[in-house]
Scaffold this motif. Structure first.
Motif, PDB file in Angstrom:
ATOM      1  N   THR A  35       5.071   2.673   7.652  1.00 39.99           N
ATOM      2  CA  THR A  35       4.679   1.841   6.342  1.00 39.99           C
ATOM      3  C   THR A  35       3.315  -0.066   6.595  1.00 39.99           C
ATOM      4  OG1 THR A  35       5.856   0.366   5.667  1.00 39.99           O
ATOM      5  CG2 THR A  35       5.376   3.146   4.866  1.00 39.99           C
ATOM      6  N   SER A  37       1.212  -2.405   3.774  1.00 40.17           N
ATOM      7  CA  SER A  37       1.003  -3.450   2.412  1.00 40.17           C
ATOM      8  C   SER A  37       0.766  -4.253   1.659  1.00 40.17           C
ATOM      9  CB  SER A  37       1.775  -1.919   1.280  1.00 40.17           C
ATOM     10  OG  SER A  37       2.886  -2.739   0.936  1.00 40.17           O
ATOM     11  N   THR A  46      -2.914   0.027   0.367  1.00 43.50           N
ATOM     12  CA  THR A  46      -1.578   0.686   1.205  1.00 43.50           C
ATOM     13  C   THR A  46      -2.280   1.027   2.274  1.00 43.50           C
ATOM     14  OG1 THR A  46      -0.141   1.009  -0.726  1.00 43.50           O
ATOM     15  CG2 THR A  46       0.176   2.121   1.119  1.00 43.50           C
ATOM     16  N   SER A  48      -3.047   3.916   4.838  1.00 42.41           N
ATOM     17  CA  SER A  48      -2.769   5.031   4.993  1.00 42.41           C
ATOM     18  C   SER A  48      -3.307   5.921   5.769  1.00 42.41           C
ATOM     19  CB  SER A  48      -3.151   5.802   3.459  1.00 42.41           C
ATOM     20  OG  SER A  48      -4.472   5.961   3.428  1.00 42.41           O
ATOM     21  N   LYS A  49      -4.172   5.459   6.662  1.00 42.44           N
ATOM     22  CA  LYS A  49      -4.471   5.670   7.959  1.00 42.44           C
ATOM     23  C   LYS A  49      -4.553   4.937   9.351  1.00 42.44           C
ATOM     24  CE  LYS A  49      -9.571   5.944   6.388  1.00 42.44           C
ATOM     25  NZ  LYS A  49     -10.504   6.997   5.571  1.00 42.44           N
ATOM     26  N   GLN A  50      -4.699   5.609  10.105  1.00 42.70           N
ATOM     27  CA  GLN A  50      -4.484   4.540  11.295  1.00 42.70           C
ATOM     28  C   GLN A  50      -4.172   3.788  11.478  1.00 42.70           C
ATOM     29  OE1 GLN A  50      -9.179   4.100  12.034  1.00 42.70           O
ATOM     30  NE2 GLN A  50      -9.901   5.994  12.243  1.00 42.70           N
ATOM     31  N   THR A  72      -7.191   1.743   4.575  1.00 43.89           N
ATOM     32  CA  THR A  72      -6.893   2.310   3.285  1.00 43.89           C
ATOM     33  C   THR A  72      -7.364   3.163   3.490  1.00 43.89           C
ATOM     34  OG1 THR A  72      -7.998   1.313   2.267  1.00 43.89           O
ATOM     35  CG2 THR A  72      -6.276   0.163   2.688  1.00 43.89           C
ATOM     36  N   GLU A  73      -7.332   4.304   2.321  1.00 46.73           N
ATOM     37  CA  GLU A  73      -7.617   5.444   1.717  1.00 46.73           C
ATOM     38  C   GLU A  73      -9.658   5.231   2.195  1.00 46.73           C
ATOM     39  OE1 GLU A  73      -8.466   9.287   1.840  1.00 46.73           O
ATOM     40  OE2 GLU A  73      -6.333   8.550   2.520  1.00 46.73           O
ATOM     41  N   ASP A  74      -9.923   3.932   1.590  1.00 42.65           N
ATOM     42  CA  ASP A  74     -11.197   3.603   0.969  1.00 42.65           C
ATOM     43  C   ASP A  74     -11.650   2.860   2.284  1.00 42.65           C
ATOM     44  OD1 ASP A  74      -9.910   1.852   0.159  1.00 42.65           O
ATOM     45  OD2 ASP A  74     -10.777   1.455  -1.793  1.00 42.65           O
ATOM     46  N   ASN A  75     -10.908   2.818   3.315  1.00 43.32           N
ATOM     47  CA  ASN A  75     -11.390   2.318   4.813  1.00 43.32           C
ATOM     48  C   ASN A  75     -11.901   0.672   4.686  1.00 43.32           C
ATOM     49  OD1 ASN A  75     -12.022   5.325   5.740  1.00 43.32           O
ATOM     50  ND2 ASN A  75     -14.037   4.295   5.305  1.00 43.32           N
TER      51      ASN A  75
END
Length: 173
Positions: A35, A37, A46, A48-50, A72-75
């Protein structure tokens, strides 16, 4: 008759072999588990990818580098970089210094190629990275600081409550 009775058994054996074999995925195999964040001006971000935790033993003969980063989810891109003098992986507090070691960075969109980073002390940047545990396979720590815009040094962002706990991929000479 014997062939007819062995075909189902052979089919089951082949099916078990094919389902037991897992193809290697170079992207999955080169991704860390864990994790990451932080709060950026109070907003929680947070990864969430790569997510990647990398330990580089290749930069020179006197230093190892830990790089933890992800999106994050929105890059939005988050990154933390720590230098370990004499290649000694030690717990402790690592702060941004005049050599531009021990940094934090954030980029709102990777495609913009403009972000904020804690690399220039002379503009008021700061980074405090506390390594709670470190080995060649795992790292855990917290971080905070002040990030400066890459183009306009009057723009600043505050990082607080940064955390990471990741498995590491080690790169050596």
């Amino acid at each position: 008759m014997k062939i007819a009775s062995t075909l189902p058994a052979l089919g089951i054996a082949v099916a078990l072999c094919l389902t037991a074999c897992k193809k290697k995925d170079i992207f999955e195999d080169n991704r860390s588990q864990g994790t990451m964040s932080m709060k950026l001006d109070g907003q929680v971000l947070t990864v969430s990818k790569q997510l990647t935790g990398s330990l580089y033993d290749t930069a020179n003969d006197v230093m190892s580098h830990l790089i933890v980063s992800g999106m994050t989810e929105d890059n939005q891109l988050l990154t933390v970089n720590v230098a370990f003098p004499n290649k000694q992986l030690k717990t402790g507090t690592y702060e941004l210094n005049t050599f531009r070691y021990n940094t934090i960075g954030w980029m709102q969109r990777l495609s913009d190629a403009i972000g904020y980073s804690a690399v220039d002390l002379e503009y008021g940047a700061s980074a405090i990275i506390k390594i709670e545990s470190i080995s060649e396979s795992k790292a855990k720590g917290t971080f905070s600081g002040v990030l400066i815009h890459d183009v306009d040094e009057t723009k600043k962002k505050v990082v607080s409550e940064g955390r990471f706990e990741v498995s590491l991929i080690k790169y050596t000479k």
